[in-house]
Design a protein around this motif. Sequence first.
Motif, short mmCIF file in Angstrom:
data_model
loop_
_atom_site.label_atom_id
_atom_site.label_comp_id
_atom_site.label_asym_id
_atom_site.label_seq_id
_atom_site.Cartn_x
_atom_site.Cartn_y
_atom_site.Cartn_z
N ALA A 1 0.90 -1.32 0.04
CA ALA A 1 -0.01 0.07 0.14
C ALA A 1 0.81 1.41 0.10
N ASP A 2 1.99 1.30 0.86
CA ASP A 2 2.90 2.52 0.69
C ASP A 2 3.47 2.72 -0.64
N THR A 3 3.84 1.77 -1.23
CA THR A 3 4.45 1.64 -2.70
C THR A 3 3.40 2.37 -3.43
N LEU A 4 2.31 1.79 -3.53
CA LEU A 4 1.11 2.29 -4.31
C LEU A 4 0.83 3.64 -4.11
N ARG A 5 1.02 4.29 -2.77
CA ARG A 5 0.84 5.51 -2.75
C ARG A 5 1.97 6.61 -3.29
N GLN A 6 3.13 5.82 -3.08
CA GLN A 6 4.38 6.34 -3.66
C GLN A 6 4.20 6.55 -5.35
N ARG A 7 3.82 5.60 -5.71
CA ARG A 7 3.60 5.41 -7.08
C ARG A 7 2.47 6.58 -7.63
N ALA A 8 1.19 6.63 -6.91
CA ALA A 8 0.49 7.80 -7.36
C ALA A 8 1.17 9.01 -7.16
N ARG A 9 1.55 9.28 -6.19
CA ARG A 9 2.36 10.60 -5.85
C ARG A 9 3.24 10.76 -7.22
N LEU A 10 4.20 9.93 -7.47
CA LEU A 10 5.06 9.84 -8.57
C LEU A 10 4.33 10.46 -10.03
N LYS A 11 3.31 9.80 -10.12
CA LYS A 11 2.47 10.02 -11.38
C LYS A 11 1.88 11.74 -11.34
N ARG A 12 1.48 11.89 -10.11
CA ARG A 12 1.04 13.33 -9.89
C ARG A 12 1.93 14.37 -10.40
N LEU A 13 3.16 14.07 -9.75
CA LEU A 13 4.65 14.93 -9.70
C LEU A 13 4.77 15.18 -11.36
#
Length: 329
Positions: A15-27
């Motif tokens: 779940a933490d990595t999926l949040r990082q993935r979503a944050r990366l795509k937003r950035l």
Amino acid sequence: MTDPEQVDWRPGASADTLRQRARLKRLLRETLDARDWLEIDAPVLIDSPDFEPNIALFRATLPDDTPAGSLHSSPELTMKRLLAACPDLPGAYYLGPVFRANEAGRRHNPEFTMLEWYDNGATLESAIATTLALIQSAREALGLSPAPVERRDYGALFRRHGALDPYHADTDTLAQAAGRHGIDVADPADMARDDWLDLLMSLVIEPRLDPTSLTVVTGYPASQAAMARLQTTRFEGREIRTAARFEVYGGGLELANGYHELVDPDEQARRLDSAGSRQPSPSQQRFLAALAHGLPECSGVAMGVDRLLMWLTGAEDIDAVLPFSARRV
């Protein structure tokens, strides 16, 4: 009923990595949107324009088994057509899935997420700067300090780690170098010169790149950039032709590949013809027509988002940064 504890049904990424993935795509989107670049939805189903002979495409068929094209491995042709039609755009980008058959393993998934952009008016050096800035911003967004950056020349890397000149070494010399490094190939007779160079790059040179740094490699042979400009330079006192191309590595992991794009329609048609596609497909014909109309001076970069997240998080397997890799579908 299937016992859920006996079936691997969970995502590969936490779940933490999926949040990082979503944050990366937003950035990535926010950064490129701030440049007033246009995000486009490129067609995923294409008519099989095989510009890159070493990339295997997934073939699609209709219910009656009639060929219907392929899943795209890059949005390149349509994005360049867009810039040719809209030359006042400062840039355009695509962030979404691409597909490559026969690519599976620790660093590969047949379906992966690509960020590909075309920067109107950009040189190779400005494309390198944009790529590094995006990666460093991604590190910051995930709470990491900036990575040191190294510049390396392709020829110098082969001389240092492979004891050879990659621009003039023949196929036998490259095969012998691979053998000295313990590389065994099932069918060496099927290996072309560039196949050996790619193999040596991936198995001999990439593992020796600084694991803590971003490494920018330039000076690729002219034969390794089907859609990039060519330039004349020198290596060890001899004149050579190289591609206006760069790659960025995070440690030994390839993250991005960029070209100063070829805009000459006649030269592009010659390269397409020499690749064995004597009759261009409809999409290739439209692409060549767009070049004839006029493609602005530009540079294009393709960045693997999954690979980038692997490097940022220290993941050793692409499965750990994907919700559901091909192993879990």
